[in-house]
Design a protein around this motif. Sequence first.
Motif, PDB file in Angstrom:
ATOM      1  N   PRO A   1      66.599 109.867  67.903  1.00  0.00           N
ATOM      2  CA  PRO A   1      65.299 110.433  67.511  1.00  0.00           C
ATOM      3  C   PRO A   1      64.264 109.318  67.298  1.00  0.00           C
ATOM      4  O   PRO A   1      64.594 108.257  66.774  1.00  0.00           O
ATOM      5  CB  PRO A   1      65.610 111.158  66.203  1.00  0.00           C
TER       6      PRO A   1
ATOM      7  N   ASN B   1      60.597 110.635  61.105  1.00  0.00           N
ATOM      8  CA  ASN B   1      61.789 109.783  61.281  1.00  0.00           C
ATOM      9  C   ASN B   1      61.639 108.344  60.788  1.00  0.00           C
ATOM     10  O   ASN B   1      62.572 107.549  60.916  1.00  0.00           O
ATOM     11  CB  ASN B   1      62.239 109.738  62.753  1.00  0.00           C
TER      12      ASN B   1
ATOM     13  N   GLN C   1      64.419 120.626  62.622  1.00  0.00           N
ATOM     14  CA  GLN C   1      63.373 121.005  63.579  1.00  0.00           C
ATOM     15  C   GLN C   1      63.839 122.161  64.461  1.00  0.00           C
ATOM     16  O   GLN C   1      63.070 123.051  64.808  1.00  0.00           O
ATOM     17  CB  GLN C   1      62.999 119.793  64.446  1.00  0.00           C
TER      18      GLN C   1
ATOM     19  N   ASN D   1      67.441 115.804  60.522  1.00  0.00           N
ATOM     20  CA  ASN D   1      66.051 116.176  60.778  1.00  0.00           C
ATOM     21  C   ASN D   1      65.902 116.869  62.137  1.00  0.00           C
ATOM     22  O   ASN D   1      65.055 117.749  62.302  1.00  0.00           O
ATOM     23  CB  ASN D   1      65.164 114.929  60.694  1.00  0.00           C
ATOM     24  N   GLU D   2      66.712 116.485  63.094  1.00  0.00           N
ATOM     25  CA  GLU D   2      66.698 117.170  64.395  1.00  0.00           C
ATOM     26  C   GLU D   2      67.116 118.629  64.220  1.00  0.00           C
ATOM     27  O   GLU D   2      66.498 119.536  64.789  1.00  0.00           O
ATOM     28  CB  GLU D   2      67.651 116.489  65.392  1.00  0.00           C
TER      29      GLU D   2
END
Lengths: 248, 210
Positions: free
Chosen positions: A90, A146, A161, A157-158
Amino acid sequence: MKELLRIRELHASIAGKEILKGVNLSINEGEVHAIMGPNGAGKSTLSAVITGHPAYEVTSGEVLLNGENLLAMPPEQRARAGVFLSFQYPVEIPGVSMTNFMRTAVNERRKYQGLPELSASEFLKLMREKRKMLQLADKLQGRSVNEGFSGGEKKKNEIFQMAMLEPCFSILDETDSGLDIDALRIVSEGVNRLKNEHNAFLVITHYQRLLDYIVPDFVHVLADGQIVKTGDKTLALELEEKGYAEFE
Amino acid sequence: MRSLSKGEVVEQILLNEANLDLHFVQSDDSVLRLFVLNLSPADKTTVEIYVDQQGRGCRTEVYSLNLLRDEQRCSMHTHITHSANDGQSLQLIKFVLNDKAKGEFYGELKIQPDVRHIDAQQTNRNLLLTDEAEMRTRPQLEIYADDVKAGHGASTGQLDDQALFYMQQRGIGRDEARRMLIAAFCKDMVMPLSDEAKRTELMETIDRIV
């Protein structure tokens, strides 16, 4: 079951070198597919081509999402149509706040779906709900996208999302790389919560470990730019034991 | 010429001034904080800034953001002289160059003989948005003293392709993604402003322009 994604005779190259040499794959709604294979087989190329990374050139073949030609769309259009990539690495974006980034992305997706944009308060409420669902800490939201996140935080966090955008087709590209066992558990539990009968997942991985947590309906072996073998989840165990020698 | 008296704090914003020729002399413990912002500049902008720290314990901060487009030209010259002990200077100069714009930065930093305990930093960062835009940068450090810390850095680059693709993959259009990245590059230039209302106003102006 309804077919969601169809890849037909896909050939793609980077800098003139052919990497994908005729990939065929069909994925129905509600399914989880895993793609395994030796390094350099073209696993990450496949995810880059599906999402429209500009470095790769598709020389022939097609990729359809719900019957629509994905290859004709710019990357942002594919994302709005419901294609999501959980990146292997990321990207850090200093100065762009996570909240601003996510609100722009969510509203673009909603516009595409014919839904009204979310107000600031509706959006914050949605962020809270999704964080709670995934058991994620609040601290990441006030920061730049990030920036300064640990490897595990980036992967979580991916998934966050993904939860916010509710894609119909998600690719997890080596999501397990660099994750400790706790982060791996949180990430895969998140994926399992997001799974439903209308979406599908393509899990790209070198190791079998992740597939203990995200159980695939099909396992494909990609070697030298082609899918050379397809089986159920027991194929992953077999590969773990025997390695990829027979495909190299 | 403007003289800062002992302990005086001056914060000044210079917005879209086509011709600047500024001279400052600082007395003991004074603080000078300059914001030279060319957000909608004239076709040709020239800036000369001279600061002489004649008193001890002075601090000088120069922030400059230059957003150039079309065939706009901007040259920014700074001349900072540390003539007394215990001084600090911080320069952060940024250019964003679109179309066929040309920018130039010349940063002269002088530390006089026998002056001690100086901390001087000069940073120049530039973003080229087209292949035809041009930036020249020339740091000029003249250090005649020993017990000092002086650093400079310059970088000129393009928007981060990886970041652009990442944003597009989340559904953000390419133009909007570019805009967000440019705004992010610019934003920290007004952060040091002590006047919060002014800071917000300038931030919104930057957001509108990029």
